[in-house]
Write an enzyme that holds these catalytic residues in place. Structure first.
Site, PDB file in Angstrom:
ATOM      1  N   ASN A 163       0.841  -1.200   0.000  1.00 34.82           N
ATOM      2  CA  ASN A 163       0.000   0.000   0.000  1.00 34.82           C
ATOM      3  C   ASN A 163       0.873   1.245   0.000  1.00 34.82           C
ATOM      4  O   ASN A 163       1.983   1.259   0.525  1.00 34.82           O
ATOM      5  CB  ASN A 163      -1.010  -0.006   1.155  1.00 34.82           C
ATOM      6  CG  ASN A 163      -0.407  -0.147   2.539  1.00 34.82           C
ATOM      7  OD1 ASN A 163       0.573  -0.846   2.755  1.00 34.82           O
ATOM      8  ND2 ASN A 163      -1.020   0.502   3.511  1.00 34.82           N
ATOM      9  N   ILE A 164       0.369   2.295  -0.645  1.00 35.37           N
ATOM     10  CA  ILE A 164       1.100   3.550  -0.782  1.00 35.37           C
ATOM     11  C   ILE A 164       0.172   4.683  -0.362  1.00 35.37           C
ATOM     12  O   ILE A 164      -0.855   4.910  -0.994  1.00 35.37           O
ATOM     13  CB  ILE A 164       1.566   3.757  -2.247  1.00 35.37           C
ATOM     14  CG1 ILE A 164       2.443   2.578  -2.692  1.00 35.37           C
ATOM     15  CG2 ILE A 164       2.295   5.090  -2.388  1.00 35.37           C
ATOM     16  CD1 ILE A 164       2.735   2.573  -4.181  1.00 35.37           C
ATOM     17  N   GLU A 165       0.551   5.363   0.719  1.00 34.66           N
ATOM     18  CA  GLU A 165      -0.277   6.452   1.236  1.00 34.66           C
ATOM     19  C   GLU A 165       0.148   7.794   0.667  1.00 34.66           C
ATOM     20  O   GLU A 165       1.241   7.943   0.126  1.00 34.66           O
ATOM     21  CB  GLU A 165      -0.180   6.496   2.764  1.00 34.66           C
ATOM     22  CG  GLU A 165      -0.767   5.271   3.422  1.00 34.66           C
ATOM     23  CD  GLU A 165      -0.685   5.301   4.931  1.00 34.66           C
ATOM     24  OE1 GLU A 165      -1.379   4.481   5.547  1.00 34.66           O
ATOM     25  OE2 GLU A 165       0.060   6.105   5.509  1.00 34.66           O
TER      26      GLU A 165
ATOM     27  N   CYS B 220      -4.288   0.809  -2.387  1.00 36.60           N
ATOM     28  CA  CYS B 220      -4.136  -0.438  -1.648  1.00 36.60           C
ATOM     29  C   CYS B 220      -3.106  -1.355  -2.316  1.00 36.60           C
ATOM     30  O   CYS B 220      -2.889  -1.297  -3.521  1.00 36.60           O
ATOM     31  CB  CYS B 220      -5.462  -1.175  -1.573  1.00 36.60           C
ATOM     32  SG  CYS B 220      -6.775  -0.259  -0.751  1.00 36.60           S
TER      33      CYS B 220
ATOM     34  N   GLU C  39      -3.306  -4.501  -2.973  1.00 36.71           N
ATOM     35  CA  GLU C  39      -3.881  -5.403  -3.963  1.00 36.71           C
ATOM     36  C   GLU C  39      -3.923  -4.763  -5.345  1.00 36.71           C
ATOM     37  O   GLU C  39      -3.585  -5.387  -6.353  1.00 36.71           O
ATOM     38  CB  GLU C  39      -5.306  -5.812  -3.546  1.00 36.71           C
ATOM     39  CG  GLU C  39      -5.376  -6.548  -2.224  1.00 36.71           C
ATOM     40  CD  GLU C  39      -5.597  -5.648  -1.014  1.00 36.71           C
ATOM     41  OE1 GLU C  39      -6.235  -6.098  -0.053  1.00 36.71           O
ATOM     42  OE2 GLU C  39      -5.123  -4.486  -1.009  1.00 36.71           O
TER      43      GLU C  39
ATOM     44  N   CYS D 117     -10.490  -4.323   0.470  1.00 37.54           N
ATOM     45  CA  CYS D 117     -11.605  -3.378   0.507  1.00 37.54           C
ATOM     46  C   CYS D 117     -12.532  -3.612  -0.693  1.00 37.54           C
ATOM     47  O   CYS D 117     -12.210  -4.369  -1.613  1.00 37.54           O
ATOM     48  CB  CYS D 117     -11.083  -1.938   0.514  1.00 37.54           C
ATOM     49  SG  CYS D 117     -10.450  -1.367  -1.077  1.00 37.54           S
TER      50      CYS D 117
ATOM     51  N   CYS E 171     -10.950  -2.792  -4.161  1.00 37.31           N
ATOM     52  CA  CYS E 171     -10.023  -3.843  -4.613  1.00 37.31           C
ATOM     53  C   CYS E 171     -10.787  -5.071  -5.094  1.00 37.31           C
ATOM     54  O   CYS E 171     -10.422  -5.677  -6.110  1.00 37.31           O
ATOM     55  CB  CYS E 171      -9.057  -4.221  -3.501  1.00 37.31           C
ATOM     56  SG  CYS E 171      -7.814  -2.939  -3.196  1.00 37.31           S
TER      57      CYS E 171
END
Length: 148
Positions: free
Chosen positions: A53-55, A64, A66, A101, A104
């Protein structure tokens, strides 16, 4: 039950894919939530794509793990997917069962056969839950709905 398929059918050793998801988790970029997720996508030809995941500071552009894995595979021309393993939890804490989620799940539906695609939600290579996409996204809307 740990390591057992939830949806019936053949039980398969997925530990290799879960280990790849754990490696992917190490590359996650989570300076805000500190909740790291890793995913490993198994393509029909045996190729594995990882994603973390990359915020983002503004949160909305966050992506996300996935989808990172799936989009990398699609960008390389892959269109047949067999399974995805997902591992997540707080940075420095214990892993949790971390289900994909809704967004995804919908992306998975675009590229996977719901009755066949496996989703592994893992705490470790030995402790995981296995579902089909159909179980986690019942009555889904996909490409077949748009064919005339």
């Amino acid at each position: 039950p740990s390591g057992e398929e939830q949806g019936g059918g053949e039980i398969r050793d997925w530990s290799f894919l879960i280990r790849e998801a754990l490696k992917a988790r190490e590359a996650a970029y989570t300076p805000y939530s500190h909740f790291k997720v890793g995913a490993a996508l198994l393509c029909g030809d045996g190729t594995i794509y990882r994603g973390g995941n990359i915020e983002n500071a503004s949160y909305t552009p966050t992506i996300c793990a996935e989808r990172v894995a799936i989009f990398q595979a699609v960008n390389q021309g892959k269109r047949e997917f067999e399974a995805i393993a997902v591992c997540g939890g707080p940075e420095g804490g214990e892993l949790q069962y971390c289900a994909p989620c809704g967004v995804c799940r919908q992306v998975m539906r675009e590229f996977a056969v719901p009755k066949q695609f496996r989703i592994l939600i893992a705490r470790s290579p030995e402790e995981f839950k296995e579902y089909t996409l159909e179980e986690l996204l019942p009555e889904s809307f996909g490409p077949d709905n748009l064919k005339q």
